[in-house]
Design a protein around this motif. Structure first.
Motif, mmCIF file in Angstrom:
data_model
loop_
_atom_site.group_PDB
_atom_site.id
_atom_site.type_symbol
_atom_site.label_atom_id
_atom_site.label_comp_id
_atom_site.label_asym_id
_atom_site.label_seq_id
_atom_site.Cartn_x
_atom_site.Cartn_y
_atom_site.Cartn_z
ATOM 1 N N ARG A 184 6.313 -60.101 -16.758
ATOM 2 C CA ARG A 184 6.946 -60.403 -18.027
ATOM 3 C C ARG A 184 5.964 -60.139 -19.172
ATOM 4 N NH1 ARG A 184 10.688 -60.069 -15.347
ATOM 5 N NH2 ARG A 184 12.347 -61.580 -14.909
ATOM 6 N N MET A 185 6.507 -59.657 -20.268
ATOM 7 C CA MET A 185 5.732 -59.464 -21.491
ATOM 8 C C MET A 185 6.430 -60.207 -22.626
ATOM 9 S SD MET A 185 4.680 -55.910 -23.475
ATOM 10 C CE MET A 185 6.378 -55.501 -23.956
ATOM 11 N N ALA A 186 5.670 -60.977 -23.398
ATOM 12 C CA ALA A 186 6.215 -61.726 -24.535
ATOM 13 C C ALA A 186 5.689 -61.137 -25.833
ATOM 14 C CB ALA A 186 5.835 -63.200 -24.438
ATOM 15 N N VAL A 187 6.584 -61.027 -26.814
ATOM 16 C CA VAL A 187 6.249 -60.460 -28.119
ATOM 17 C C VAL A 187 6.575 -61.500 -29.180
ATOM 18 C CG1 VAL A 187 6.754 -58.628 -29.782
ATOM 19 C CG2 VAL A 187 6.681 -58.115 -27.327
ATOM 20 N N PHE A 217 2.310 -66.370 -34.985
ATOM 21 C CA PHE A 217 1.101 -65.577 -35.140
ATOM 22 C C PHE A 217 0.462 -65.231 -33.796
ATOM 23 C CE2 PHE A 217 0.512 -67.105 -39.671
ATOM 24 C CZ PHE A 217 0.535 -65.842 -40.227
ATOM 25 N N ALA A 218 0.549 -66.131 -32.813
ATOM 26 C CA ALA A 218 -0.161 -65.933 -31.552
ATOM 27 C C ALA A 218 0.620 -66.570 -30.420
ATOM 28 C CB ALA A 218 -1.561 -66.546 -31.626
ATOM 29 N N LEU A 219 0.492 -65.985 -29.223
ATOM 30 C CA LEU A 219 1.109 -66.569 -28.032
ATOM 31 C C LEU A 219 0.317 -66.167 -26.796
ATOM 32 C CD1 LEU A 219 2.746 -64.014 -26.574
ATOM 33 C CD2 LEU A 219 4.459 -64.549 -28.275
ATOM 34 N N LYS A 220 0.394 -67.011 -25.765
ATOM 35 C CA LYS A 220 -0.252 -66.756 -24.478
ATOM 36 C C LYS A 220 0.616 -67.323 -23.369
ATOM 37 C CE LYS A 220 -4.239 -64.965 -25.839
ATOM 38 N NZ LYS A 220 -4.643 -63.588 -25.518
ATOM 39 N N ILE A 227 5.063 -70.224 -21.821
ATOM 40 C CA ILE A 227 4.424 -69.554 -22.957
ATOM 41 C C ILE A 227 4.062 -70.606 -23.997
ATOM 42 C CG2 ILE A 227 4.707 -67.824 -24.774
ATOM 43 C CD1 ILE A 227 6.947 -66.604 -23.030
ATOM 44 N N VAL A 228 2.842 -70.521 -24.521
ATOM 45 C CA VAL A 228 2.416 -71.380 -25.628
ATOM 46 C C VAL A 228 2.299 -70.511 -26.875
ATOM 47 C CG1 VAL A 228 0.640 -72.930 -26.512
ATOM 48 C CG2 VAL A 228 1.196 -72.934 -24.088
ATOM 49 N N THR A 229 2.813 -71.021 -28.001
ATOM 50 C CA THR A 229 2.851 -70.254 -29.240
ATOM 51 C C THR A 229 2.177 -71.017 -30.373
ATOM 52 O OG1 THR A 229 5.019 -71.191 -29.782
ATOM 53 C CG2 THR A 229 4.995 -69.078 -28.616
ATOM 54 N N GLY A 230 1.633 -70.276 -31.325
ATOM 55 C CA GLY A 230 1.096 -70.850 -32.549
ATOM 56 C C GLY A 230 1.775 -70.197 -33.741
ATOM 57 N N GLU A 267 -0.513 -80.606 -34.738
ATOM 58 C CA GLU A 267 -1.836 -81.213 -34.871
ATOM 59 C C GLU A 267 -2.607 -80.617 -36.038
ATOM 60 O OE1 GLU A 267 -2.909 -83.744 -33.300
ATOM 61 O OE2 GLU A 267 -1.459 -83.936 -31.684
ATOM 62 N N HIS A 268 -2.418 -79.345 -36.314
ATOM 63 C CA HIS A 268 -3.071 -78.713 -37.451
ATOM 64 C C HIS A 268 -2.323 -79.053 -38.727
ATOM 65 C CE1 HIS A 268 -5.984 -76.194 -35.289
ATOM 66 N NE2 HIS A 268 -5.055 -76.055 -34.355
ATOM 67 N N THR A 269 -3.045 -79.068 -39.831
ATOM 68 C CA THR A 269 -2.430 -79.348 -41.132
ATOM 69 C C THR A 269 -2.139 -78.073 -41.905
ATOM 70 O OG1 THR A 269 -4.629 -79.596 -42.138
ATOM 71 C CG2 THR A 269 -3.560 -81.585 -41.294
ATOM 72 N N ALA A 270 -2.412 -76.924 -41.308
ATOM 73 C CA ALA A 270 -2.086 -75.626 -41.903
ATOM 74 C C ALA A 270 -1.656 -74.706 -40.769
ATOM 75 C CB ALA A 270 -3.278 -75.053 -42.662
ATOM 76 N N LYS A 271 -1.276 -73.489 -41.110
ATOM 77 C CA LYS A 271 -0.735 -72.551 -40.129
ATOM 78 C C LYS A 271 -1.695 -72.337 -38.964
ATOM 79 C CE LYS A 271 -2.286 -68.920 -43.291
ATOM 80 N NZ LYS A 271 -1.813 -67.881 -44.219
ATOM 81 N N VAL A 272 -1.136 -72.117 -37.784
ATOM 82 C CA VAL A 272 -1.916 -71.826 -36.579
ATOM 83 C C VAL A 272 -2.079 -70.314 -36.491
ATOM 84 C CG1 VAL A 272 -2.066 -72.079 -34.086
ATOM 85 C CG2 VAL A 272 -1.004 -73.887 -35.460
ATOM 86 N N ARG A 273 -3.294 -69.816 -36.694
ATOM 87 C CA ARG A 273 -3.523 -68.383 -36.805
ATOM 88 C C ARG A 273 -3.762 -67.703 -35.467
ATOM 89 N NH1 ARG A 273 -3.402 -65.078 -41.249
ATOM 90 N NH2 ARG A 273 -3.483 -63.735 -39.431
ATOM 91 N N ASP A 274 -4.371 -68.380 -34.502
ATOM 92 C CA ASP A 274 -4.660 -67.727 -33.225
ATOM 93 C C ASP A 274 -4.804 -68.788 -32.159
ATOM 94 O OD1 ASP A 274 -5.086 -65.675 -31.453
ATOM 95 O OD2 ASP A 274 -6.905 -64.913 -32.420
ATOM 96 N N LEU A 275 -4.696 -68.373 -30.908
ATOM 97 C CA LEU A 275 -4.939 -69.273 -29.784
ATOM 98 C C LEU A 275 -5.469 -68.478 -28.602
ATOM 99 C CD1 LEU A 275 -2.358 -68.948 -27.603
ATOM 100 C CD2 LEU A 275 -1.201 -70.290 -29.345
ATOM 101 N N GLN A 276 -6.223 -69.154 -27.753
ATOM 102 C CA GLN A 276 -6.776 -68.571 -26.536
ATOM 103 C C GLN A 276 -6.613 -69.561 -25.402
ATOM 104 O OE1 GLN A 276 -7.957 -65.496 -26.117
ATOM 105 N NE2 GLN A 276 -7.933 -64.873 -28.286
#
Length: 477
Positions: A184-187, A217-220, A227-230, A267-276
């Motif tokens: 599977r591939m997620a976009v 912005f980001a997913l893994k 799938i976890v997304t930010g 949990e963040h007080t601003a946009k989630v830009r990336d995740l690993q």
């Protein structure tokens, strides 16, 4: 057996095998290309290889990581007519999937330099884009594992207090991920469906996912199905492919199930830009626009550590070395290295904020390991990629550099081996004359860096840093 039945048109057309056969010329054996052989040989000479042979494959891989930047040669790929490459992922050693600001999902061939447009924006005709995504409103709880007892409440609104109203066409594809079994591939992109899931190797859409109030912005993938997304709405979302669909949508590629988020965390007080995600420790790291990195226990989906960044301006990208437990975070002028080892339930130091449920092994103040200055003169670090102890850095001025965390210095690159960075090639603007690198009128940022599976090839993608300028750049090194 696939999770979702594949559309008939795919079974007739043959999926990725058909696509790649159209893209690629007849295969040429490596031995037929003496230039490529000689260049590959410069990664390590014979005497050096004999000296390190007793130390095993690990030392050889470390040596190759150091020598590889000096042997890299740029091969531009044609992407004329597209705008800003934001995301990339290698399908195999000769094919790369990229996502652009103009909502194009493209399959590139490194052999033939040809491009195939994969279905993405065509899934959402204008009438569909105008309607809201079907997220149910309820107060019932949902487990992280995906066994929902009801639908989720809508995530919080973006910081400006209003729901995103921009059309899909002006937001773009910001992230691409493949699950561990490569089925599977997620976009990740914008509403009305922030995540589109594709079957591999067929490269056709099989599911749509929604739950965020703004673009992803980001997913893994943290497992084959989860799938976890930010998102720009400040939330971290969890989606499960095995969850019961809340709706179905008729598209030109068949009827696709619509799956809602099984959980949302803010949990963040601003946009989630990336995740690993570091699968060995089960640790998820998220980078927020609030200049913090938060570590999550992915099994309980709770924050266990919070790190404030020493350089809080323009934190837009994050890299990961899961073997060494190290994160890299880019800023306007620096790259910070952080200790991402998993917290444990016993230790000398207490948790650093109230959402931490237990003490952690490493005190938050000690998680900052090292900082080094970017070579892009304050134009910002836009992408990061790790190859063992060597970090590839893509900047806002279109410079590609490689930092050695052992020697604490940039590796020499360039024709004479006396430079700290390489200027990338031509920016394709759709006009007759392509633009070489960056100029005083425009800066070409490297938004996407990704290695292939054996770390012998590096993809670089990007476009103009200025918001009002259009163009794209792609190359393989």
């Amino acid at each position: 057996m696939s999770l979702f039945p594949l559309p008939k048109f795919l079974r007739r057309q043959g999926g990725l095998a058909r696509l790649t056969s159209e893209l690629d010329p007849p295969h040429t054996a490596p031995g037929d290309n003496i230039s490529a052989f000689l260049q590959a040989r410069t990664v390590a000479d014979h005497d050096t290889l004999m000296d390190i042979s007793s130390h095993g494959a690990r030392n050889l891989a470390n040596l190759a990581a150091e020598r590889l930047p000096m042997a890299l040669d740029e091969t531009p790929l044609t992407v004329n007519g597209y705008d800003k490459v934001f995301a990339s992922h290698w399908v195999d050693d000769h094919h790369i999937v990229i996502g652009t600001k103009c909502n194009k999902l493209l399959l590139l061939s490194t052999r033939s330099n040809r491009v195939i447009d994969l279905p993405y924006a065509s899934l959402f005709p204008p009438p569909l884009c105008a309607r809201p995504s079907p997220v149910l409103r309820t107060d019932s709880a949902v487990s992280v594992e995906g066994g929902s007892s009801g639908a989720l409440p809508l995530p919080p609104l973006p910081p400006n207090g209003s729901r995103a109203t921009s059309s899909l066409a002006c937001l773009g594809i910001h992230s691409i991920a493949v699950n561990p079994s490569r089925t599977r591939m997620a976009v990740g992109g914008a509403k009305p469906y922030e995540v589109v899931v594709y079957a591999l190797p067929e490269m056709v859409p099989v599911a749509l996912m929604t739950g965020h109030a703004d673009l992803v912005f980001a997913l893994k993938f943290v497992s084959d199905d989860v799938i976890v997304t930010g998102s720009r709405d400040t939330a971290v979302g969890i989606f499960n492919l095995s969850a019961e669909p809340i709706d179905t949508i008729a598209t030109s590629y068949g009827i696709l199930p619509v799956i809602a988020a099984t959980s949302m965390r803010r949990e963040h007080t601003a946009k989630v830009r990336d995740l690993q995600y570091q699968s060995g420790d089960g640790v998820l790291a998220t980078l927020g626009g609030d200049a913090t990195v938060r570590l999550w226990d992915v099994n309980q989906m709770r924050v266990v550590s919070k790190m404030r960044l020493a350089f809080p301006t323009e934190n837009v990208c994050m890299g990961s070395d899961p073997v060494r437990g190290v994160l890299s975070v880019g800023s306007q002028s620096h790259v910070s290295l952080l200790d991402a080892r998993a917290p444990v339930r016993t230790g000398r130091y207490g948790g650093d904020f109230s959402t931490s449920g237990y003490p952690e092994r490493v005190p938050p103040a000690s998680r900052a390991l090292h900082h080094f200055t970017s070579v892009d003169e304050g134009w910002g670090v836009r992408s990061l990629a790790h190859n063992r102890h060597v970090i590839a850095v893509g900047g806002g001025m279109g410079r590609l550099s490689f930092y050695d965390t052992r020697g604490m210095a940039y590796l020499p690159v360039g024709a004479g081996g006396d430079q700290r960075y390489m200027d990338v090639g031509q920016l394709q603007t759709g006009e007759d004359a392509p633009v070489r690198g960056s100029s005083s009128a425009s800066c070409m940022a490297l938004y996407a860096l990704s290695y292939n599976d054996d770390y012998t090839q590096l993809f670089t993608g990007g476009g103009p840093l200025q918001l009002g300028m259009r163009g794209a750049y792609c190359a393989v090194w």
